[in-house]
Write a protein that holds these residues in place. Structure first.
Motif, PDB file in Angstrom:
ATOM      1  N   MET A   1      40.535  50.725  33.474  1.00 19.43           N
ATOM      2  CA  MET A   1      41.214  51.179  34.678  1.00 19.43           C
ATOM      3  C   MET A   1      40.696  50.382  35.876  1.00 19.43           C
ATOM      4  SD  MET A   1      41.936  54.937  35.914  1.00 19.43           S
ATOM      5  CE  MET A   1      43.591  54.884  36.452  1.00 19.43           C
ATOM      6  N   ALA A   2      41.601  49.908  36.673  1.00 14.44           N
ATOM      7  CA  ALA A   2      41.265  49.063  37.818  1.00 14.44           C
ATOM      8  C   ALA A   2      40.549  49.857  38.908  1.00 14.44           C
ATOM      9  CB  ALA A   2      42.532  48.438  38.388  1.00 14.44           C
ATOM     10  N   ILE A   3      39.647  49.173  39.590  1.00 13.12           N
ATOM     11  CA  ILE A   3      39.001  49.736  40.766  1.00 13.12           C
ATOM     12  C   ILE A   3      39.952  49.524  41.940  1.00 13.12           C
ATOM     13  CG2 ILE A   3      37.031  49.588  42.337  1.00 13.12           C
ATOM     14  CD1 ILE A   3      35.459  48.263  40.038  1.00 13.12           C
ATOM     15  N   THR A   4      40.181  50.543  42.714  1.00 14.25           N
ATOM     16  CA  THR A   4      41.034  50.406  43.895  1.00 14.25           C
ATOM     17  C   THR A   4      40.171  50.526  45.143  1.00 14.25           C
ATOM     18  OG1 THR A   4      42.927  51.333  42.726  1.00 14.25           O
ATOM     19  CG2 THR A   4      43.016  51.369  45.127  1.00 14.25           C
ATOM     20  N   PHE A   5      40.266  49.512  45.986  1.00 14.64           N
ATOM     21  CA  PHE A   5      39.595  49.507  47.277  1.00 14.64           C
ATOM     22  C   PHE A   5      40.671  49.730  48.333  1.00 14.64           C
ATOM     23  CE2 PHE A   5      37.227  46.642  44.476  1.00 14.64           C
ATOM     24  CZ  PHE A   5      35.961  47.189  44.548  1.00 14.64           C
ATOM     25  N   THR A   6      40.401  50.568  49.309  1.00 16.60           N
ATOM     26  CA  THR A   6      41.420  50.846  50.321  1.00 16.60           C
ATOM     27  C   THR A   6      41.611  49.680  51.286  1.00 16.60           C
ATOM     28  OG1 THR A   6      39.775  52.000  51.660  1.00 16.60           O
ATOM     29  CG2 THR A   6      41.173  53.346  50.229  1.00 16.60           C
ATOM     30  N   ASN A   7      40.516  48.952  51.568  1.00 15.66           N
ATOM     31  CA  ASN A   7      40.627  47.834  52.507  1.00 15.66           C
ATOM     32  C   ASN A   7      39.548  46.799  52.203  1.00 15.66           C
ATOM     33  OD1 ASN A   7      38.195  48.710  53.782  1.00 15.66           O
ATOM     34  ND2 ASN A   7      39.393  50.225  54.905  1.00 15.66           N
ATOM     35  N   LEU A   8      39.549  45.729  52.961  1.00 14.45           N
ATOM     36  CA  LEU A   8      38.626  44.634  52.695  1.00 14.45           C
ATOM     37  C   LEU A   8      37.174  44.986  52.992  1.00 14.45           C
ATOM     38  CD1 LEU A   8      40.763  41.587  53.842  1.00 14.45           C
ATOM     39  CD2 LEU A   8      40.108  42.206  51.514  1.00 14.45           C
ATOM     40  N   SER A   9      36.922  45.878  53.917  1.00 12.44           N
ATOM     41  CA  SER A   9      35.527  46.262  54.171  1.00 12.44           C
ATOM     42  C   SER A   9      34.966  47.051  52.988  1.00 12.44           C
ATOM     43  CB  SER A   9      35.386  47.017  55.492  1.00 12.44           C
ATOM     44  OG  SER A   9      36.122  48.211  55.464  1.00 12.44           O
ATOM     45  N   HIS A  10      35.789  47.886  52.372  1.00  6.88           N
ATOM     46  CA  HIS A  10      35.343  48.599  51.158  1.00  6.88           C
ATOM     47  C   HIS A  10      35.110  47.609  50.018  1.00  6.88           C
ATOM     48  CE1 HIS A  10      37.360  52.389  52.873  1.00  6.88           C
ATOM     49  NE2 HIS A  10      36.060  52.472  53.074  1.00  6.88           N
ATOM     50  N   PHE A  11      35.995  46.620  49.897  1.00  8.10           N
ATOM     51  CA  PHE A  11      35.840  45.567  48.899  1.00  8.10           C
ATOM     52  C   PHE A  11      34.541  44.799  49.144  1.00  8.10           C
ATOM     53  CE2 PHE A  11      36.872  41.109  47.601  1.00  8.10           C
ATOM     54  CZ  PHE A  11      37.004  41.318  46.237  1.00  8.10           C
ATOM     55  N   ALA A  12      34.293  44.405  50.395  1.00  9.70           N
ATOM     56  CA  ALA A  12      33.089  43.639  50.737  1.00  9.70           C
ATOM     57  C   ALA A  12      31.812  44.429  50.440  1.00  9.70           C
ATOM     58  CB  ALA A  12      33.130  43.227  52.208  1.00  9.70           C
ATOM     59  N   ALA A  13      31.867  45.728  50.600  1.00  5.81           N
ATOM     60  CA  ALA A  13      30.694  46.566  50.314  1.00  5.81           C
ATOM     61  C   ALA A  13      30.333  46.563  48.828  1.00  5.81           C
ATOM     62  CB  ALA A  13      30.946  47.994  50.789  1.00  5.81           C
TER      63      ALA A  13
ATOM     64  N   LEU B   1      43.898  38.596  34.608  1.00 10.43           N
ATOM     65  CA  LEU B   1      42.839  39.516  34.184  1.00 10.43           C
ATOM     66  C   LEU B   1      42.144  40.166  35.377  1.00 10.43           C
ATOM     67  CD1 LEU B   1      41.469  37.449  31.158  1.00 10.43           C
ATOM     68  CD2 LEU B   1      43.022  39.427  31.110  1.00 10.43           C
ATOM     69  N   LEU B   2      41.957  39.436  36.466  1.00 13.27           N
ATOM     70  CA  LEU B   2      41.379  40.042  37.669  1.00 13.27           C
ATOM     71  C   LEU B   2      42.270  41.162  38.195  1.00 13.27           C
ATOM     72  CD1 LEU B   2      39.938  36.931  39.530  1.00 13.27           C
ATOM     73  CD2 LEU B   2      38.629  38.877  38.626  1.00 13.27           C
ATOM     74  N   ALA B   3      43.581  40.967  38.089  1.00 11.12           N
ATOM     75  CA  ALA B   3      44.519  42.015  38.545  1.00 11.12           C
ATOM     76  C   ALA B   3      44.380  43.285  37.715  1.00 11.12           C
ATOM     77  CB  ALA B   3      45.951  41.493  38.490  1.00 11.12           C
ATOM     78  N   GLU B   4      43.881  43.162  36.504  1.00  8.49           N
ATOM     79  CA  GLU B   4      43.628  44.341  35.673  1.00  8.49           C
ATOM     80  C   GLU B   4      42.347  45.066  36.108  1.00  8.49           C
ATOM     81  OE1 GLU B   4      43.572  43.391  31.504  1.00  8.49           O
ATOM     82  OE2 GLU B   4      45.467  42.287  31.631  1.00  8.49           O
ATOM     83  N   LEU B   5      41.474  44.368  36.827  1.00  6.88           N
ATOM     84  CA  LEU B   5      40.167  44.935  37.170  1.00  6.88           C
ATOM     85  C   LEU B   5      40.102  45.575  38.550  1.00  6.88           C
ATOM     86  CD1 LEU B   5      37.759  42.228  35.724  1.00  6.88           C
ATOM     87  CD2 LEU B   5      38.432  44.423  34.720  1.00  6.88           C
ATOM     88  N   TYR B   6      40.800  45.004  39.522  1.00  8.04           N
ATOM     89  CA  TYR B   6      40.699  45.566  40.873  1.00  8.04           C
ATOM     90  C   TYR B   6      41.954  45.272  41.674  1.00  8.04           C
ATOM     91  CZ  TYR B   6      40.047  41.113  43.240  1.00  8.04           C
ATOM     92  OH  TYR B   6      40.245  39.861  43.764  1.00  8.04           O
TER      93      TYR B   6
ATOM     94  N   LEU C   1      31.688  40.561  41.499  1.00 16.06           N
ATOM     95  CA  LEU C   1      31.943  40.147  42.878  1.00 16.06           C
ATOM     96  C   LEU C   1      30.611  39.670  43.455  1.00 16.06           C
ATOM     97  CD1 LEU C   1      33.846  39.902  45.289  1.00 16.06           C
ATOM     98  CD2 LEU C   1      33.345  42.308  45.817  1.00 16.06           C
ATOM     99  N   GLN C   2      30.460  38.352  43.590  1.00 11.36           N
ATOM    100  CA  GLN C   2      29.181  37.804  44.025  1.00 11.36           C
ATOM    101  C   GLN C   2      28.991  37.828  45.530  1.00 11.36           C
ATOM    102  OE1 GLN C   2      29.351  33.962  41.878  1.00 11.36           O
ATOM    103  NE2 GLN C   2      27.574  34.733  40.776  1.00 11.36           N
ATOM    104  N   GLN C   3      30.033  37.416  46.257  1.00  8.16           N
ATOM    105  CA  GLN C   3      29.878  37.262  47.706  1.00  8.16           C
ATOM    106  C   GLN C   3      31.221  37.465  48.385  1.00  8.16           C
ATOM    107  OE1 GLN C   3      28.343  33.390  48.620  1.00  8.16           O
ATOM    108  NE2 GLN C   3      28.205  33.775  50.804  1.00  8.16           N
TER     109      GLN C   3
ATOM    110  N   LEU D   1      32.881  44.123  38.668  1.00  8.29           N
ATOM    111  CA  LEU D   1      34.257  44.588  38.817  1.00  8.29           C
ATOM    112  C   LEU D   1      34.777  45.128  37.489  1.00  8.29           C
ATOM    113  CD1 LEU D   1      35.637  41.706  41.054  1.00  8.29           C
ATOM    114  CD2 LEU D   1      35.281  44.093  41.746  1.00  8.29           C
ATOM    115  N   GLY D   2      33.981  44.987  36.445  1.00  8.98           N
ATOM    116  CA  GLY D   2      34.317  45.538  35.137  1.00  8.98           C
ATOM    117  C   GLY D   2      34.682  44.482  34.115  1.00  8.98           C
ATOM    118  N   GLU D   3      35.227  44.960  32.997  1.00 11.26           N
ATOM    119  CA  GLU D   3      35.651  44.114  31.886  1.00 11.26           C
ATOM    120  C   GLU D   3      37.079  44.484  31.508  1.00 11.26           C
ATOM    121  OE1 GLU D   3      32.912  44.924  28.722  1.00 11.26           O
ATOM    122  OE2 GLU D   3      31.323  43.746  29.648  1.00 11.26           O
ATOM    123  N   THR D   4      37.856  43.494  31.134  1.00 12.00           N
ATOM    124  CA  THR D   4      39.239  43.741  30.726  1.00 12.00           C
ATOM    125  C   THR D   4      39.290  44.164  29.263  1.00 12.00           C
ATOM    126  OG1 THR D   4      39.625  41.475  29.971  1.00 12.00           O
ATOM    127  CG2 THR D   4      40.058  41.960  32.312  1.00 12.00           C
ATOM    128  N   ASP D   5      40.463  44.604  28.848  1.00 11.66           N
ATOM    129  CA  ASP D   5      40.734  44.778  27.423  1.00 11.66           C
ATOM    130  C   ASP D   5      40.850  43.391  26.806  1.00 11.66           C
ATOM    131  OD1 ASP D   5      40.838  47.571  27.604  1.00 11.66           O
ATOM    132  OD2 ASP D   5      42.999  47.563  28.014  1.00 11.66           O
TER     133      ASP D   5
END
Length: 152
Positions: A1-13, A75-80, A114-116, A19-23
């Motif tokens: 299940m993908a992680i959902t961030f509401t905005n870029l500041s939440h993503f940056a945090a 695959l990234l779209a599956e994660l977040y 998510l490194q940086q 960010l997880g692993e795909t199927d």
């Protein structure tokens, strides 16, 4: 299940975290052939199944390294996802290594960290480490540090 961030500041945090692993995704000969058509890379190790069985050390055709890498956006779209983002743009890569062959028929998954995250005028520039794994194989197939722009 993908992680959902509401905005870029939440993503940056989330920087520095997984960010997880795909199927798993099965790599088919059709995928390899279509990639060969799109890129003009028809090297026999990718497209000639009979010759690969006879002459290749893998005893099978193998996916192009760049085919493996090209799966990263899907695959990234599956994660977040970031709800506020209107557009994502591939910016580049800091490092890419193809560390193991991907035989046709293999099952492949990707883990991402998510490194940086760096602020930009209209969004952020994010560096994500993507590691592609084959099912039941310890050595990764590809390790790539990808850089993307997320704009909102």
């Amino acid at each position: 299940m993908a992680i959902t961030f509401t905005n870029l500041s939440h993503f940056a945090a989330h920087a520095g975290q997984s960010l997880g692993e795909t199927d798993y995704l099965t790599i088919t000969q059709e995928m390899v052939n279509l990639f060969a058509e799109a890129t003009g890379d028809h090297q026999w190790i990718h497209t000639d199944q009979d010759r690969a069985m006879r002459e290749s050390p893998y005893k099978s055709t193998i996916a192009h390294g760049f085919l493996t890498l090209s799966l990263a956006p899907k695959l990234l779209a599956e994660l977040y996802r970031v709800e506020s983002v209107k557009m994502g743009i591939n910016y580049g890569a800091n490092k890419i290594r193809f560390t193991n062959a991907v035989p046709v028929g293999s099952r492949l998954r990707m883990a991402a960290q998510l490194q940086q995250v760096e602020s930009q005028p209209a969004g952020v520039r994010a560096t994500i480490r993507c590691t592609f794994y084959l099912k039941d194989v310890d050595k990764p197939a590809c390790i790539a540090e990808l850089v993307i722009l997320l704009l909102d």
